[in-house]
Design a protein around this motif. Structure first.
Motif, PDB file in Angstrom:
ATOM      1  N   VAL A   1      29.906  43.508  43.510  1.00 18.94           N
ATOM      2  CA  VAL A   1      30.035  42.041  43.565  1.00 18.94           C
ATOM      3  C   VAL A   1      31.070  41.552  42.558  1.00 18.94           C
ATOM      4  O   VAL A   1      31.923  40.720  42.873  1.00 18.94           O
ATOM      5  CB  VAL A   1      28.667  41.364  43.324  1.00 18.94           C
ATOM      6  N   GLY A   2      31.019  42.068  41.353  1.00 19.02           N
ATOM      7  CA  GLY A   2      31.995  41.661  40.334  1.00 19.02           C
ATOM      8  C   GLY A   2      33.415  42.038  40.720  1.00 19.02           C
ATOM      9  O   GLY A   2      34.349  41.241  40.547  1.00 19.02           O
ATOM     10  N   GLY A   3      33.598  43.222  41.241  1.00 15.61           N
ATOM     11  CA  GLY A   3      34.932  43.638  41.676  1.00 15.61           C
ATOM     12  C   GLY A   3      35.461  42.814  42.820  1.00 15.61           C
ATOM     13  O   GLY A   3      36.642  42.460  42.864  1.00 15.61           O
ATOM     14  N   THR A   4      34.595  42.499  43.753  1.00 19.40           N
ATOM     15  CA  THR A   4      35.005  41.681  44.892  1.00 19.40           C
ATOM     16  C   THR A   4      35.406  40.280  44.441  1.00 19.40           C
ATOM     17  O   THR A   4      36.444  39.752  44.860  1.00 19.40           O
ATOM     18  CB  THR A   4      33.864  41.591  45.922  1.00 19.40           C
ATOM     19  N   LEU A   5      34.591  39.674  43.599  1.00 14.53           N
ATOM     20  CA  LEU A   5      34.913  38.320  43.113  1.00 14.53           C
ATOM     21  C   LEU A   5      36.179  38.305  42.281  1.00 14.53           C
ATOM     22  O   LEU A   5      37.012  37.404  42.407  1.00 14.53           O
ATOM     23  CB  LEU A   5      33.736  37.757  42.319  1.00 14.53           C
ATOM     24  N   LEU A   6      36.341  39.294  41.421  1.00 16.03           N
ATOM     25  CA  LEU A   6      37.531  39.340  40.572  1.00 16.03           C
ATOM     26  C   LEU A   6      38.790  39.569  41.391  1.00 16.03           C
ATOM     27  O   LEU A   6      39.813  38.909  41.165  1.00 16.03           O
ATOM     28  CB  LEU A   6      37.377  40.433  39.520  1.00 16.03           C
ATOM     29  N   SER A   7      38.743  40.469  42.343  1.00 14.48           N
ATOM     30  CA  SER A   7      39.933  40.717  43.157  1.00 14.48           C
ATOM     31  C   SER A   7      40.258  39.528  44.049  1.00 14.48           C
ATOM     32  O   SER A   7      41.422  39.223  44.304  1.00 14.48           O
ATOM     33  CB  SER A   7      39.755  41.976  44.005  1.00 14.48           C
ATOM     34  N   THR A   8      39.235  38.833  44.512  1.00 18.53           N
ATOM     35  CA  THR A   8      39.470  37.639  45.321  1.00 18.53           C
ATOM     36  C   THR A   8      40.046  36.514  44.473  1.00 18.53           C
ATOM     37  O   THR A   8      40.990  35.830  44.880  1.00 18.53           O
ATOM     38  CB  THR A   8      38.159  37.174  45.981  1.00 18.53           C
ATOM     39  N   ALA A   9      39.511  36.322  43.288  1.00 21.42           N
ATOM     40  CA  ALA A   9      39.977  35.243  42.411  1.00 21.42           C
ATOM     41  C   ALA A   9      41.422  35.460  41.975  1.00 21.42           C
ATOM     42  O   ALA A   9      42.185  34.500  41.828  1.00 21.42           O
ATOM     43  CB  ALA A   9      39.074  35.136  41.189  1.00 21.42           C
ATOM     44  N   LEU A  10      41.809  36.692  41.789  1.00 20.85           N
ATOM     45  CA  LEU A  10      43.177  36.965  41.356  1.00 20.85           C
ATOM     46  C   LEU A  10      44.190  36.827  42.483  1.00 20.85           C
ATOM     47  O   LEU A  10      45.383  36.678  42.222  1.00 20.85           O
ATOM     48  CB  LEU A  10      43.260  38.368  40.742  1.00 20.85           C
TER      49      LEU A  10
END
Length: 60
Positions: free
Chosen positions: A13-22
Motif C-alpha cells: 500500500v505504501g509503495g503504491t501510494l508513493l509511486s502514484t503521488a510522485l
C-alpha cells in the motif's frame, strides 16, 4: 505470520501510494480542481432550476 502479512500489506500500500503521488503532475491537480468546481456549479444550477421549475408548477 500475522506480522509478516501486515508488513507485506503495508509495504504494498505504501509503495503504491508513493509511486502514484510522485507521478501526478501539478497540471493534473489543477485540472481536477477546475473540473470539480465546474461540476459543483452545474449541479447547483440544475438543482436550483429544478426546484424553481417544480415549485412554480405547484403554484399554478
Amino acid at each position: 505470520m500475522t506480522d509478516t502479512n501486515l508488513q507485506v500489506r503495508s509495504g504494498v500500500v505504501g509503495g503504491t501510494l508513493l509511486s502514484t503521488a510522485l507521478n501526478i503532475s501539478l497540471h493534473d491537480v489543477f485540472f481536477t480542481i477546475v473540473m470539480a468546481v465546474i461540476g459543483a456549479v452545474v449541479s447547483f444550477g440544475v438543482s436550483s432550476f429544478l426546484k424553481w421549475l417544480f415549485s412554480s408548477k405547484r403554484k399554478n
